[in-house]
Design a protein around this motif. Structure first.
Motif, PDB file in Angstrom:
ATOM      1  N   SER A 141      21.759  67.257  -1.767  1.00  0.00           N
ATOM      2  CA  SER A 141      21.019  66.200  -2.453  1.00  0.00           C
ATOM      3  C   SER A 141      21.830  64.919  -2.604  1.00  0.00           C
ATOM      4  O   SER A 141      21.314  63.920  -3.112  1.00  0.00           O
ATOM      5  CB  SER A 141      20.577  66.693  -3.844  1.00  0.00           C
ATOM      6  OG  SER A 141      21.684  66.826  -4.729  1.00  0.00           O
ATOM      7  N   PHE A 142      23.091  64.931  -2.166  1.00  0.00           N
ATOM      8  CA  PHE A 142      23.951  63.760  -2.314  1.00  0.00           C
ATOM      9  C   PHE A 142      23.748  62.778  -1.158  1.00  0.00           C
ATOM     10  O   PHE A 142      23.631  63.165   0.002  1.00  0.00           O
ATOM     11  CB  PHE A 142      25.422  64.166  -2.377  1.00  0.00           C
ATOM     12  CG  PHE A 142      25.838  64.665  -3.730  1.00  0.00           C
ATOM     13  CD1 PHE A 142      26.480  63.818  -4.630  1.00  0.00           C
ATOM     14  CD2 PHE A 142      25.579  65.965  -4.120  1.00  0.00           C
ATOM     15  CE1 PHE A 142      26.865  64.271  -5.881  1.00  0.00           C
ATOM     16  CE2 PHE A 142      25.960  66.429  -5.370  1.00  0.00           C
ATOM     17  CZ  PHE A 142      26.594  65.579  -6.256  1.00  0.00           C
ATOM     18  N   TYR A 186      20.561  55.864  -5.886  1.00  0.00           N
ATOM     19  CA  TYR A 186      20.172  56.652  -4.709  1.00  0.00           C
ATOM     20  C   TYR A 186      19.157  55.896  -3.851  1.00  0.00           C
ATOM     21  O   TYR A 186      19.227  55.915  -2.618  1.00  0.00           O
ATOM     22  CB  TYR A 186      19.603  57.987  -5.160  1.00  0.00           C
ATOM     23  CG  TYR A 186      19.350  58.976  -4.048  1.00  0.00           C
ATOM     24  CD1 TYR A 186      20.314  59.918  -3.699  1.00  0.00           C
ATOM     25  CD2 TYR A 186      18.146  58.976  -3.339  1.00  0.00           C
ATOM     26  CE1 TYR A 186      20.092  60.827  -2.681  1.00  0.00           C
ATOM     27  CE2 TYR A 186      17.917  59.874  -2.314  1.00  0.00           C
ATOM     28  CZ  TYR A 186      18.887  60.798  -1.991  1.00  0.00           C
ATOM     29  OH  TYR A 186      18.671  61.688  -0.977  1.00  0.00           O
ATOM     30  N   SER A 225      27.004  74.493  -2.258  1.00  0.00           N
ATOM     31  CA  SER A 225      26.333  74.548  -3.553  1.00  0.00           C
ATOM     32  C   SER A 225      26.689  75.804  -4.331  1.00  0.00           C
ATOM     33  O   SER A 225      25.941  76.241  -5.204  1.00  0.00           O
ATOM     34  CB  SER A 225      24.809  74.478  -3.349  1.00  0.00           C
ATOM     35  OG  SER A 225      24.431  73.290  -2.711  1.00  0.00           O
ATOM     36  N   ARG A 236      19.026  64.603  -7.778  1.00  0.00           N
ATOM     37  CA  ARG A 236      18.436  65.899  -8.177  1.00  0.00           C
ATOM     38  C   ARG A 236      18.343  65.990  -9.696  1.00  0.00           C
ATOM     39  O   ARG A 236      19.335  65.797 -10.403  1.00  0.00           O
ATOM     40  CB  ARG A 236      19.311  67.033  -7.633  1.00  0.00           C
ATOM     41  CG  ARG A 236      18.720  68.422  -7.749  1.00  0.00           C
ATOM     42  CD  ARG A 236      17.686  68.668  -6.661  1.00  0.00           C
ATOM     43  NE  ARG A 236      17.277  70.059  -6.675  1.00  0.00           N
ATOM     44  CZ  ARG A 236      17.865  71.013  -5.952  1.00  0.00           C
ATOM     45  NH1 ARG A 236      18.877  70.719  -5.166  1.00  0.00           N
ATOM     46  NH2 ARG A 236      17.426  72.252  -6.013  1.00  0.00           N
ATOM     47  N   SER A 249      27.223  62.956  -9.981  1.00  0.00           N
ATOM     48  CA  SER A 249      26.553  64.254  -9.936  1.00  0.00           C
ATOM     49  C   SER A 249      25.677  64.433 -11.169  1.00  0.00           C
ATOM     50  O   SER A 249      25.898  63.778 -12.199  1.00  0.00           O
ATOM     51  CB  SER A 249      27.596  65.373  -9.871  1.00  0.00           C
ATOM     52  OG  SER A 249      28.471  65.294 -10.989  1.00  0.00           O
ATOM     53  N   SER A 284      23.683  61.951  -6.374  1.00  0.00           N
ATOM     54  CA  SER A 284      22.587  62.907  -6.238  1.00  0.00           C
ATOM     55  C   SER A 284      21.410  62.438  -7.084  1.00  0.00           C
ATOM     56  O   SER A 284      21.581  61.988  -8.212  1.00  0.00           O
ATOM     57  CB  SER A 284      23.027  64.295  -6.708  1.00  0.00           C
ATOM     58  OG  SER A 284      21.906  65.172  -6.814  1.00  0.00           O
TER      59      SER A 284
END
Length: 271
Positions: free
Chosen positions: A219-220, A167, A235, A180, A26, A178
């Protein structure tokens, strides 16, 4: 019949064990991107203040908790209080590290888990708060019953690059990642702040924030064996804060969850 029961129990045990062994890469900042923004009380003679502070923050990713984060944060904000209304805004910058304490497994030929690592990250962000309050009859308590809080922040560095690389490639079988690196966290908070009857230089405040970071859970990207009964289902975010002000010196303690489980201690000065 006994064989079927044993098979069912074994399957349930396998699901539980595989769930607890998942690793989630994360982002490091969520959970610590929100922060307490000091504001004058309505009864104060000076209705505006500038506040600077330094924070030490820690967090861990969901799943097996093998991914841990340590952050040093510098914060500065400005605040104004009016009759029944208050506003605060500020900026922050941070540096830190992300560590995976899962030991390297040379026999992990199936790429089930990420290897051990220690990578740096850094970034910056903005925070805002705008809210309404009621002052008690004696002026010693402000009930900040509703505040709209926001944080816009970014994350860069070796750990962010590492997440992006995984990713865009093959995600480890029992991992989620993620990509992000930009975050908008928003929500509502409620707070009470009070001062002593005889000593107005000592103040205490308690605040609860509830909100979320839109799109963070989505986003994962998951490995082949990590998306069964996955634990990241939303979230949402929350933050519980305690604030102490003695004359010009401030101290705040926070615990929070925003995908990551996080905690933070801050020491500051207002002028």
């Amino acid at each position: 019949m006994k064989t079927k029961i044993n098979t069912l129990l074994f399957s349930l045990l396998l699901i539980i064990l595989s769930s607890s062994c998942r690793t989630y890469l994360s982002p490091a900042l969520p959970g610590n991107n929100m922060g307490y923004l000091p504001r004058p009380m309505e009864a104060d003679s000076v209705k505006s203040l500038t506040h600077a502070s330094a924070s030490f923050a820690g967090a861990s990713s969901p799943g097996n908790g093998m991914i841990s984060f340590e952050l040093g944060i510098l914060n500065i904000n400005r605040a104004h209080t009016f009759k029944g209304f208050n506003i605060a805004y500020g900026v922050f910058g941070y540096m830190g590290s992300a560590k995976n304490t899962y030991p390297d497994n040379l026999k992990d030929t199936k790429s089930d888990y990420p290897p051990a690592f220690n990578k740096t990250m850094y970034g910056f962000g903005l925070r805002t708060s705008i809210g309404f309050h009621n002052m008690s009859a004696n002026g010693n308590t402000d009930f900040r019953f509703i505040n709209w809080e926001n944080s816009l922040s970014a994350e860069s560095g070796a750990y962010a690059d590492f997440r992006e690389e995984i990713y865009n490639g093959k995600v480890y079988n029992y991992a989620g990642v993620s990509n992000r690196n930009r975050f908008w966290t928003t929500g509502l908070s409620t707070e009470v702040i009070f001062r002593g009857r005889s000593n107005h230089d000592i103040r205490h405040a308690f605040r609860l924030f509830i909100g979320g970071t839109p799109g963070l859970a989505n986003s994962f990207k998951y490995g082949d064996l990590a998306d069964i009964n996955k634990i990241i289902k939303g979230s949402g975010a929350w933050n519980l804060s305690y604030f102490l002000n003695v004359k010009k010196i401030t101290l705040s303690l926070e615990i929070a969850e925003n995908i990551n489980l996080a905690s933070k201690i801050s020491l500051g000065y207002k002028f």
